[in-house]
Write a protein that holds these residues in place. Structure first.
Motif, PDB file in Angstrom:
ATOM      1  N   HIS A 187      16.748  -8.484   4.825  1.00 35.81           N
ATOM      2  CA  HIS A 187      16.596  -8.381   3.370  1.00 35.81           C
ATOM      3  C   HIS A 187      15.335  -9.081   2.866  1.00 35.81           C
ATOM      4  O   HIS A 187      14.934  -8.892   1.720  1.00 35.81           O
ATOM      5  CB  HIS A 187      17.845  -8.903   2.651  1.00 35.81           C
ATOM      6  N   PHE A 188      14.654  -9.865   3.702  1.00 34.31           N
ATOM      7  CA  PHE A 188      13.460 -10.561   3.245  1.00 34.31           C
ATOM      8  C   PHE A 188      12.244  -9.662   2.994  1.00 34.31           C
ATOM      9  O   PHE A 188      11.478  -9.942   2.068  1.00 34.31           O
ATOM     10  CB  PHE A 188      13.098 -11.711   4.189  1.00 34.31           C
ATOM     11  N   PRO A 189      11.978  -8.608   3.788  1.00 35.67           N
ATOM     12  CA  PRO A 189      10.802  -7.774   3.474  1.00 35.67           C
ATOM     13  C   PRO A 189      10.806  -7.174   2.063  1.00 35.67           C
ATOM     14  O   PRO A 189       9.764  -7.207   1.394  1.00 35.67           O
ATOM     15  CB  PRO A 189      10.822  -6.693   4.556  1.00 35.67           C
ATOM     16  N   PRO A 190      11.940  -6.655   1.566  1.00 40.05           N
ATOM     17  CA  PRO A 190      11.896  -6.190   0.169  1.00 40.05           C
ATOM     18  C   PRO A 190      11.598  -7.322  -0.816  1.00 40.05           C
ATOM     19  O   PRO A 190      10.878  -7.121  -1.792  1.00 40.05           O
ATOM     20  CB  PRO A 190      13.298  -5.614  -0.074  1.00 40.05           C
ATOM     21  N   PHE A 191      12.131  -8.509  -0.546  1.00 38.60           N
ATOM     22  CA  PHE A 191      11.833  -9.641  -1.421  1.00 38.60           C
ATOM     23  C   PHE A 191      10.383 -10.073  -1.297  1.00 38.60           C
ATOM     24  O   PHE A 191       9.766 -10.493  -2.270  1.00 38.60           O
ATOM     25  CB  PHE A 191      12.757 -10.825  -1.125  1.00 38.60           C
ATOM     26  N   SER A 192       9.830  -9.987  -0.083  1.00 36.46           N
ATOM     27  CA  SER A 192       8.429 -10.321   0.108  1.00 36.46           C
ATOM     28  C   SER A 192       7.541  -9.418  -0.731  1.00 36.46           C
ATOM     29  O   SER A 192       6.595  -9.868  -1.375  1.00 36.46           O
ATOM     30  CB  SER A 192       8.052 -10.201   1.584  1.00 36.46           C
ATOM     31  N   HIS A 193       7.859  -8.139  -0.723  1.00 26.37           N
ATOM     32  CA  HIS A 193       7.095  -7.183  -1.536  1.00 26.37           C
ATOM     33  C   HIS A 193       7.322  -7.434  -3.027  1.00 26.37           C
ATOM     34  O   HIS A 193       6.381  -7.424  -3.814  1.00 26.37           O
ATOM     35  CB  HIS A 193       7.493  -5.762  -1.160  1.00 26.37           C
ATOM     36  N   LEU A 194       8.560  -7.675  -3.397  1.00 26.02           N
ATOM     37  CA  LEU A 194       8.912  -7.863  -4.803  1.00 26.02           C
ATOM     38  C   LEU A 194       8.262  -9.117  -5.385  1.00 26.02           C
ATOM     39  O   LEU A 194       7.687  -9.079  -6.473  1.00 26.02           O
ATOM     40  CB  LEU A 194      10.435  -7.942  -4.945  1.00 26.02           C
ATOM     41  N   PHE A 195       8.322 -10.228  -4.652  1.00 23.46           N
ATOM     42  CA  PHE A 195       7.810 -11.498  -5.164  1.00 23.46           C
ATOM     43  C   PHE A 195       6.414 -11.833  -4.652  1.00 23.46           C
ATOM     44  O   PHE A 195       5.887 -12.896  -4.977  1.00 23.46           O
ATOM     45  CB  PHE A 195       8.781 -12.633  -4.818  1.00 23.46           C
ATOM     46  N   GLN A 196       5.836 -10.962  -3.819  1.00 15.98           N
ATOM     47  CA  GLN A 196       4.487 -11.145  -3.287  1.00 15.98           C
ATOM     48  C   GLN A 196       4.376 -12.462  -2.507  1.00 15.98           C
ATOM     49  O   GLN A 196       3.445 -13.241  -2.703  1.00 15.98           O
ATOM     50  CB  GLN A 196       3.458 -11.115  -4.413  1.00 15.98           C
ATOM     51  N   VAL A 197       5.346 -12.690  -1.609  1.00 15.83           N
ATOM     52  CA  VAL A 197       5.366 -13.888  -0.774  1.00 15.83           C
ATOM     53  C   VAL A 197       5.316 -13.436   0.679  1.00 15.83           C
ATOM     54  O   VAL A 197       6.298 -12.930   1.214  1.00 15.83           O
ATOM     55  CB  VAL A 197       6.632 -14.738  -1.027  1.00 15.83           C
ATOM     56  N   ARG A 198       4.185 -13.637   1.331  1.00 17.22           N
ATOM     57  CA  ARG A 198       4.006 -13.169   2.714  1.00 17.22           C
ATOM     58  C   ARG A 198       4.842 -13.982   3.701  1.00 17.22           C
ATOM     59  O   ARG A 198       5.178 -13.504   4.776  1.00 17.22           O
ATOM     60  CB  ARG A 198       2.541 -13.227   3.096  1.00 17.22           C
ATOM     61  N   LEU A 199       5.189 -15.203   3.345  1.00 15.99           N
ATOM     62  CA  LEU A 199       5.975 -16.054   4.232  1.00 15.99           C
ATOM     63  C   LEU A 199       7.341 -15.439   4.543  1.00 15.99           C
ATOM     64  O   LEU A 199       7.911 -15.702   5.597  1.00 15.99           O
ATOM     65  CB  LEU A 199       6.136 -17.447   3.609  1.00 15.99           C
ATOM     66  N   TYR A 200       7.866 -14.614   3.637  1.00 15.39           N
ATOM     67  CA  TYR A 200       9.174 -13.998   3.861  1.00 15.39           C
ATOM     68  C   TYR A 200       9.168 -13.082   5.077  1.00 15.39           C
ATOM     69  O   TYR A 200      10.199 -12.899   5.725  1.00 15.39           O
ATOM     70  CB  TYR A 200       9.626 -13.217   2.633  1.00 15.39           C
TER      71      TYR A 200
END
Length: 149
Positions: free
Chosen positions: A92-105
């Motif tokens: 579930h982290f890749p969609p959040f990475s895209h959504l919040f623009q956080v590459r660490l996810y």
């Protein structure tokens, strides 16, 4: 851990962790009162869009976890539940990475999935320590996920 000293130790530990989290939450709420709320209309619109997609991703994840637990219990493979949930939490982290623009996810996603897969392949399901039986899958995935997150 099983036995007469396992349950009290678990309850005391959970109580201490709960108190620490509660105090931390209260301190954060008090500190947030000093922040100024200065958002433009564009920021408000982006915030609503992010909240919408966050909720969609969250509901999908919870639904997938509920279905997985039901399938694992129905097929009598409940020992796999923590591993599968760790993989779902990682995915579930890749969609959040895209959504919040956080590459660490993306890194977090990879580590959680690798933890679950390596645990399944290289760690025994249970270990007996004296007269106590320890669910190693649950312990390794639980502590490992906590450290990663």
């Amino acid at each position: 851990m099983q036995g007469w000293w396992g349950v009290p130790l678990l309850l005391v530990t959970a109580f201490i962790i709960g108190i620490a989290l509660f105090i931390g939450g209260v301190l954060l709420i008090l500190a947030s009162r000093e922040l100024k709320n200065q958002l433009s209309k564009a920021d408000l619109k982006r915030g609503k869009s992010k909240r919408f997609w966050f909720n969609i991703i969250f509901v999908a994840e919870v639904g997938a976890i509920v279905i997985t637990v039901a399938i694992c219990n129905t097929t009598r493979h409940s020992e796999l539940t923590p591993l599968i949930i760790a993989i779902m939490r990682g995915v579930h982290f890749p969609p959040f990475s895209h959504l919040f623009q956080v590459r660490l996810y993306y890194f977090t996603d990879t580590l959680l999935c690798l933890l679950a897969i390596r645990t399944l392949l290289f760690v025994p399901e249970k270990v007996t320590l004296g007269e106590y039986q320890i669910n190693v899958f649950m312990s390794v995935v639980g502590f490992g996920s906590a450290l990663i997150l």
